[in-house]
Every structure is written in structure tokens, then in C-alpha cells.
Design a protein around this motif. Structure first.
Motif, mmCIF file in Angstrom:
data_model
loop_
_atom_site.group_PDB
_atom_site.id
_atom_site.type_symbol
_atom_site.label_atom_id
_atom_site.label_comp_id
_atom_site.label_asym_id
_atom_site.label_seq_id
_atom_site.Cartn_x
_atom_site.Cartn_y
_atom_site.Cartn_z
ATOM 1 N N ALA A 1 0.892 -1.143 -0.015
ATOM 2 C CA ALA A 1 0.037 0.097 0.057
ATOM 3 C C ALA A 1 0.742 1.221 -0.065
ATOM 4 N N GLY A 2 2.214 0.965 0.265
ATOM 5 C CA GLY A 2 3.200 2.388 0.290
ATOM 6 C C GLY A 2 3.307 2.654 -1.048
ATOM 7 N N TYR A 3 4.361 3.615 -1.103
ATOM 8 C CA TYR A 3 4.807 4.326 -2.279
ATOM 9 C C TYR A 3 5.176 3.636 -3.314
ATOM 10 N N VAL A 4 6.405 2.744 -2.987
ATOM 11 C CA VAL A 4 7.137 1.939 -4.141
ATOM 12 C C VAL A 4 6.017 0.771 -4.475
ATOM 13 N N GLY A 5 5.541 0.386 -3.275
ATOM 14 C CA GLY A 5 4.721 -0.889 -3.280
ATOM 15 C C GLY A 5 3.772 -0.719 -4.265
ATOM 16 N N VAL B 1 -1.766 -8.760 -1.027
ATOM 17 C CA VAL B 1 -0.783 -7.342 -0.412
ATOM 18 C C VAL B 1 -1.120 -7.713 1.012
ATOM 19 N N VAL B 2 0.269 -7.632 1.843
ATOM 20 C CA VAL B 2 0.160 -7.616 3.223
ATOM 21 C C VAL B 2 0.696 -5.962 3.718
ATOM 22 N N ASP B 3 -0.078 -5.342 4.268
ATOM 23 C CA ASP B 3 0.323 -4.007 4.671
ATOM 24 C C ASP B 3 -0.492 -3.533 6.126
ATOM 25 N N ASN B 4 0.306 -3.443 7.201
ATOM 26 C CA ASN B 4 -0.475 -3.145 8.617
ATOM 27 C C ASN B 4 -0.908 -1.538 8.424
ATOM 28 N N ALA B 5 -0.636 -0.858 7.267
ATOM 29 C CA ALA B 5 -1.049 0.657 7.317
ATOM 30 C C ALA B 5 -0.217 1.426 8.243
ATOM 31 N N VAL B 6 1.031 1.259 8.738
ATOM 32 C CA VAL B 6 1.622 1.877 9.631
ATOM 33 C C VAL B 6 1.838 3.144 8.836
ATOM 34 N N ASN B 7 2.215 2.999 7.455
ATOM 35 C CA ASN B 7 2.552 4.417 6.974
ATOM 36 C C ASN B 7 1.712 4.436 5.496
ATOM 37 N N ASP C 1 0.441 -7.276 10.242
ATOM 38 C CA ASP C 1 1.975 -7.022 10.560
ATOM 39 C C ASP C 1 2.946 -7.930 10.263
ATOM 40 N N ILE C 2 3.902 -7.724 9.478
ATOM 41 C CA ILE C 2 4.990 -8.779 9.240
ATOM 42 C C ILE C 2 5.425 -9.327 10.444
ATOM 43 N N ASN C 3 5.417 -8.695 11.594
ATOM 44 C CA ASN C 3 6.105 -9.651 12.812
ATOM 45 C C ASN C 3 5.017 -10.386 13.401
ATOM 46 N N HIS D 1 13.135 -3.920 15.220
ATOM 47 C CA HIS D 1 12.173 -4.589 15.292
ATOM 48 C C HIS D 1 11.507 -4.768 14.142
ATOM 49 N N ASN D 2 11.089 -3.775 13.542
ATOM 50 C CA ASN D 2 10.218 -3.612 12.248
ATOM 51 C C ASN D 2 10.714 -3.993 11.350
ATOM 52 N N ASN D 3 11.996 -3.764 10.961
ATOM 53 C CA ASN D 3 12.655 -4.007 9.815
ATOM 54 C C ASN D 3 13.354 -5.181 9.740
ATOM 55 N N SER E 1 13.671 -4.895 -0.823
ATOM 56 C CA SER E 1 13.918 -3.702 -1.196
ATOM 57 C C SER E 1 15.000 -2.967 -0.279
ATOM 58 N N SER E 2 15.964 -2.749 -1.052
ATOM 59 C CA SER E 2 17.080 -2.251 -0.299
ATOM 60 C C SER E 2 17.620 -0.850 -0.726
ATOM 61 N N SER E 3 18.772 -0.273 -0.482
ATOM 62 C CA SER E 3 18.679 0.908 -0.678
ATOM 63 C C SER E 3 20.226 1.396 -0.865
ATOM 64 N N ALA E 4 20.627 2.424 -1.751
ATOM 65 C CA ALA E 4 22.019 2.689 -1.721
ATOM 66 C C ALA E 4 22.619 3.160 -0.649
ATOM 67 N N THR F 1 19.655 -1.315 8.971
ATOM 68 C CA THR F 1 18.512 -2.335 8.867
ATOM 69 C C THR F 1 18.817 -2.945 7.667
ATOM 70 N N LYS F 2 18.872 -2.034 6.681
ATOM 71 C CA LYS F 2 19.027 -2.631 5.374
ATOM 72 C C LYS F 2 20.289 -3.298 4.881
ATOM 73 N N TYR F 3 21.452 -2.776 5.631
ATOM 74 C CA TYR F 3 22.632 -3.570 5.465
ATOM 75 C C TYR F 3 22.445 -4.990 6.214
ATOM 76 N N ARG G 1 18.720 -2.300 -4.802
ATOM 77 C CA ARG G 1 19.383 -1.102 -4.119
ATOM 78 C C ARG G 1 18.916 -0.001 -4.667
ATOM 79 N N TYR G 2 17.766 0.769 -4.408
ATOM 80 C CA TYR G 2 17.292 1.961 -4.926
ATOM 81 C C TYR G 2 18.178 2.910 -4.390
ATOM 82 N N PHE G 3 17.998 3.795 -5.519
ATOM 83 C CA PHE G 3 18.982 5.171 -5.220
ATOM 84 C C PHE G 3 17.791 6.439 -5.024
ATOM 85 N N ASN G 4 17.652 7.356 -5.320
ATOM 86 C CA ASN G 4 16.769 8.178 -4.695
ATOM 87 C C ASN G 4 15.473 8.287 -5.546
HETATM 88 P P1 NAD Z 1 6.328 3.396 2.364
HETATM 89 O O1 NAD Z 1 6.460 3.693 3.872
HETATM 90 O O2 NAD Z 1 5.500 4.478 1.394
HETATM 91 O O3 NAD Z 1 5.754 2.015 2.209
HETATM 92 C C1 NAD Z 1 6.008 0.973 3.023
HETATM 93 C C2 NAD Z 1 4.720 0.224 3.482
HETATM 94 O O4 NAD Z 1 5.011 -0.800 4.357
HETATM 95 C C3 NAD Z 1 3.805 1.276 4.177
HETATM 96 O O5 NAD Z 1 2.508 1.142 3.356
HETATM 97 C C4 NAD Z 1 3.722 0.585 5.603
HETATM 98 O O6 NAD Z 1 2.454 0.749 6.119
HETATM 99 C C5 NAD Z 1 4.014 -1.023 5.481
HETATM 100 N N1 NAD Z 1 4.921 -1.484 6.513
HETATM 101 C C6 NAD Z 1 5.752 -1.192 7.307
HETATM 102 N N2 NAD Z 1 5.982 -1.832 8.302
HETATM 103 C C7 NAD Z 1 5.103 -3.005 8.278
HETATM 104 C C8 NAD Z 1 5.084 -3.976 9.023
HETATM 105 N N3 NAD Z 1 5.644 -4.126 10.155
HETATM 106 N N4 NAD Z 1 4.215 -4.749 8.638
HETATM 107 C C9 NAD Z 1 3.297 -4.670 7.400
HETATM 108 N N5 NAD Z 1 3.164 -3.486 6.738
HETATM 109 C C10 NAD Z 1 4.349 -2.719 7.088
HETATM 110 O O7 NAD Z 1 7.739 3.521 1.781
HETATM 111 P P2 NAD Z 1 8.421 3.120 0.218
HETATM 112 O O8 NAD Z 1 9.057 4.541 0.059
HETATM 113 O O9 NAD Z 1 7.539 2.769 -0.725
HETATM 114 O O10 NAD Z 1 9.523 2.124 0.652
HETATM 115 C C11 NAD Z 1 9.313 0.775 0.286
HETATM 116 C C12 NAD Z 1 10.664 -0.108 0.652
HETATM 117 O O11 NAD Z 1 11.616 0.632 0.064
HETATM 118 C C13 NAD Z 1 11.215 0.194 2.006
HETATM 119 O O12 NAD Z 1 11.647 -1.048 2.396
HETATM 120 C C14 NAD Z 1 12.235 1.350 2.082
HETATM 121 O O13 NAD Z 1 13.071 1.136 3.246
HETATM 122 C C15 NAD Z 1 12.468 0.884 0.619
HETATM 123 N N6 NAD Z 1 13.449 2.128 0.138
HETATM 124 C C16 NAD Z 1 12.801 3.246 0.000
HETATM 125 C C17 NAD Z 1 13.186 4.443 -0.556
HETATM 126 C C18 NAD Z 1 12.645 5.841 -0.519
HETATM 127 O O14 NAD Z 1 13.283 6.584 -0.612
HETATM 128 N N7 NAD Z 1 11.566 5.773 -0.705
HETATM 129 C C19 NAD Z 1 14.692 4.233 -0.987
HETATM 130 C C20 NAD Z 1 15.384 3.173 -0.850
HETATM 131 C C21 NAD Z 1 14.682 2.060 -0.391
#
Ligand code: NAD
Ligand code: WQD
Length: 362
Positions: A11-15, A31-37, A68-70, A108-110, A132-135, A163-165, A187-190
Motif C-alpha cells: 500500500a506504500g509508495y514504491v509498493g 498484499v500484506v500491509d499493516n497501514a503503519v505508513n 504486521d509482518i512481525n 524490530h520492524n525492519n 527493497s534495499s537502498s543505496a 537495517t537495510k545492511y 538497491r534503490y537510489f533516490n
Molecule cells: P512506504 O512507507 O511508502 O511503504 C512501506 C509500506 O510498508 C507502508 O505502506 C507501511 O504501512 C508498510 N509497513 C511498514 N512496516 C510494516 C509491517 N511491520 N508490517 C506490514 N506492513 C508494514 O515506503 P516506500 O518509500 O514505498 O519504501 C518501500 C521500501 O523501499 C522500504 O523497504 C524502504 O526502506 C525501501 N526504500 C525506499 C526508498 C525511498 O526513498 N522511498 C529508498 C530506498 C529503499
């Protein structure tokens, strides 16, 4: 029947952008998403971002779980209900500054969340994952452009980056322990920009941490001015240089990585990392100028001191993704800015409409 993909954090940005592309490519998606963000999700109720994903793809998700994935037992139930072929794991907390204040929450979360997910996958016999990793794993790069051979883990200044590392290390150890695992770390950049429809994009709650959403909010007049964090870096104009990559290019990157995991002929073996960027560096001032051109509006700014933990330049080498996945970022800076602008305008109009309704006695 087409393969079934479980997407955490869908439900998030990249997802959300990736889920549109998965559905359009013919994959079935849970889709599994706990809507925390992500706004508005709850058990039995689809978050608005996923409702828009379905509209854009003209297809329905197989299921959405507000879990929650936990929560190992809820995850186990989901894996027993659905025959999952592979997982794309976006779910994580991602605010760098917050991670310094709340390290336990981030680990805990990541990290624990990823361990739980991998454990449940192992028990369910599902051993394909795109992560989803990161630069950020490169820390302050020792050379540029950074390729996947660049050392990782050194000089990481915040718990989020660690956490990513750590998760990448876990994935490597897992792959070494059992050849059945096929793990891809992207590994996403920006990441910036929004879907061409403007209907989905990045919706940070409160004050944005990242440059692009902040610039977009200044451009629509929601914020007065941008603070440019330092103009005394060793870069052409003194401001920080980054490799901004369009979120639609990232979404396509996930689909090709998944195709590759599932394709018996070109099976990924073990754990492989790929940089996803453009290979081009853009400074803060160049971004401000690109946004002015895209929106037709000047973006007022003021140069302030450097932000703690920032580095001068981060730029990707993406030749591995190009050679092995056939992936290349296709969208340019103008497209990144226009899409973000359209999306933020759409959100702003949404707020005005909602306000009108609140104030309208009828
Ligand atoms: P985002 O916050 O928009 O999306 C993350 C989603 O995960 C949210 O919808 C949130 O509700 C859900 N979530 C978080 N913890 C959860 C949990 N414990 N159980 C279930 N759902 C959970 O973030 P995004 O920008 O879409 O990033 C997605 C991934 O890409 C992340 O792993 C982030 O670390 C990685 N990433 C993002 C960027 C960036 O700048 N956007 C860059 C590099 C890597
Ligand atoms: C970009 C440039 C700032 C805001 C962060 C995380 C990283 C990754 C992506 C997930 C820098 C400057 C910014 C502002 C500014 N996320 N800037 N004024 O720092 O490269 O990366 O997000 O994995 O882990 O660290 O991105 O967008 O915050 O900054 O001048 O208000 O813009 O100094 O040069 P960054 P960013």
C-alpha cells in the motif's frame, strides 16, 4: 494459472506503483500491509492507494491483509491460504531521522520483521524473494559511480541504513545455507515521481524529509520555501548530488527481477544485488530548476547549513541490472518533476474538495 506474488508493504509508495505493474503484467497479487505508513487500511477495508491500484490496473487483488509482518501466526495463515510463488518485500519504516530517535522500533520492524517473514516463508516452502534495499548500504561512497562490488556496511550513520545492511547480510547467509533460496536485493537510489495518472504517488504525512516531496509542496504553495542543506560540498554547484530514479522505472525493475526469479531457464542462484538508479547525478539546485520548468513556478529556497549525516554525492552504476535483467531507467528528470507536481496538485485539490464538503451545511 499465473504466478501468485505476495507483496508486503504494497500500500506504500514504491509498493503501490509496483503492484499496478504486477497486475498489468498478469501476476496475481496478495498484499500484506499493516497501514503503519499508508492511510486508511484496516482489516476488511482496502487502503485508498490499493483501491486506486485496482482502478489503474483494471484488475483486482487476490486479497489484502492488514497484518504486521512481525505477526508470525497471521503470516503463516496467509501462506497456508494461498499458494505463493514469490514474495516482494517492501514493508519497512524508512525515516532516517526517526530511526536515530527510535532505534528499537526500526530494528524490530525492519530486521525482526524480515526474519519473521523469511522464517514463515521457509516453513511454507517459498524461497523466492525480492527485497527493497537502498543505496544507503554503501554509506559515504569510496568511489563513484558506486557499483555492486562497492563495500557495504561501513560508515553507516543511522539505524535505518543499518537495517537495510543487516537484512542483506541475513539474505546472503540464508542463500549460503540452502541452495533452494533465490534472493534478489534491489538497491534503490533516490526514488521520486508518481504514476502518470497522478492518482498514486508519495504522500508523506507531516513535514517531508526528502527533497522531492518538499520541493513539490513548495511549488504548489503548501510551504513557503525550501531549505537547501549546504552549498559548500565538493560538487559542481556546491549542493548535494543524488541519483534520482522515477518510481515507475523502479516498479518495472521489480517486475523484471521477478520474471527472472520465476523463469526456470535463467534462474537466479543465491543472493544477488542490483543497483536501480539512472547513473546520472543531479544537484539540489538542478532539481529546483527542473521543478520550475515542470510546474512553471519558481521554487523559493534559502541555503542553510549542511544536514548531519549527508554526503556530497551518490550516483549509481547500473550496468549489472542492464546486463543481467535487461533493465534501464527510461524516464528523465522532467518526467519525475511533472508527475510529482501533478500528484501533489491532485492531493491539494482533494483536500480543498474535502474541506468544501465539511463546510457545506447542505
Ligand atoms: P512506504 O512507507 O511508502 O511503504 C512501506 C509500506 O510498508 C507502508 O505502506 C507501511 O504501512 C508498510 N509497513 C511498514 N512496516 C510494516 C509491517 N511491520 N508490517 C506490514 N506492513 C508494514 O515506503 P516506500 O518509500 O514505498 O519504501 C518501500 C521500501 O523501499 C522500504 O523497504 C524502504 O526502506 C525501501 N526504500 C525506499 C526508498 C525511498 O526513498 N522511498 C529508498 C530506498 C529503499
Ligand atoms: C537529497 C538531497 C539533501 C531535503 C535519503 C535516505 C536514503 C534513502 C533516500 C531509503 C541531499 C538535500 C533534502 C531538503 C535539501 N531512503 N535536501 N533540502 O538523503 O539522499 O537519501 O532518502 O533508503 O536512505 O538517507 O535523500 O531526498 O533526503 O536528500 O537540500 O529539505 O537533497 O541534503 O543533498 P538522501 P533526500
Amino acid at each position: 494459472m499465473s504466478s501468485l506474488i505476495l507483496v508486503t508493504g504494497g500500500a506504500g509508495y514504491v509498493g503501490s506503483h509496483t503492484t499496478v505493474e504486477l497486475l498489468k503484467a498478469g501476476y496475481r497479487v496478495v498484499v500484506v500491509d499493516n497501514a503503519v505508513n499508508s492511510v486508511g487500511g484496516s482489516q476488511g477495508k482496502l487502503p485508498p492507494s490499493l483501491a486506486r491500484v485496482q482502478d489503474l490496473a483494471q484488475k483486482s487483488l487476490v486479497a489484502y491483509y492488514c497484518v504486521d509482518i512481525n505477526d508470525a501466526s497471521a503470516l503463516t495463515d496467509i501462506f497456508s491460504k494461498h499458494h505463493v510463488d514469490a514474495v516482494i518485500h517492501f514493508a519497512a519504516l524508512k525515516a532516517v531521522g526517526e530511526s536515530v530517535e527510535k532505534p528499537l522500533e526500526y530494528y524490530h520492524n525492519n530486521v525482526a520483521g524480515t526474519l519473521t517473514l523469511l522464517q514463515v516463508m521457509q516453513e511454507a516452502g517459498v524461497r523466492r524473494l525480492v527485497y527493497s534495499s537502498s543505496a544507503t548500504v554503501y554509506g559515504a561512497p569510496q568511489y563513484l559511480p558506486a557499483d555492486e562490488h562497492h563495500p557495504t556496511g561501513a560508515g553507516l550513520t543511522n539505524p535505518y541504513g543499518k537495517t537495510k545492511y543487516f537484512c542483506e547480510q541475513v539474505m546472503q547467509d540464508l542463500a549460503a545455507s540452502d541452495q533452494e533460496w533465490q534472493l534478489v536485493s534491489l538497491r534503490y537510489f533516490n526514488p521520486v515521481g508518481a504514476h502518470p495518472s497522478g492518482l498514486i504517488g508519495e504522500d508523506p504525512l507531516g513535514r517531508p524529509n526528502n527533497l522531492m516531496p518538499f520541493v513539490a509542496q513548495v511549488a504548489i504553495g503548501k510551504r513557503e520555501e525550501l531549505s537547501v542543506y549546504g552549498d559548500d560540498y565538493d560538487t559542481p554547484d556546491g549542493t548535494g548530488v543524488r541519483d534520482y530514479v522515477h518510481v515507475m522505472d523502479l516498479a518495472e525493475g521489480h517486475v523484471v527481477a521477478l520474471d527472472r526469479l520465476l523463469n526456470k531457464a535463467s534462474k537466479v542462484k543465491g543472493c544477488v544485488a542490483y543497483n536501480l538508479g539512472t547513473g546520472r547525478g543531479v544537484s539540489v539546485l538542478q532539481m529546483i530548476e527542473a521543478f520550475r520548468r515542470a510546474s512553471g513556478k519558481a521554487v523559493p529556497y534559502r541555503v542553510v547549513g549542511r544536514r548531519a549525516g549527508d554526503v556530497a554525492s551518490v550516483v549509481a552504476s547500473c550496468s549489472r541490472a542492464e546486463e543481467e535483467l535487461g533493465w534501464q531507467a527510461r524516464r528523465d528528470l522532467q518526467q519525475m518533476c511533472v508527475r510529482d507536481y501533478v500528484h501533489v496538485m491532485d492531493l491539494a485539490e482533494g483536500h480543498v474538495v474535502a474541506l468544501d464538503r465539511l463546510l457545506n451545511k447542505a
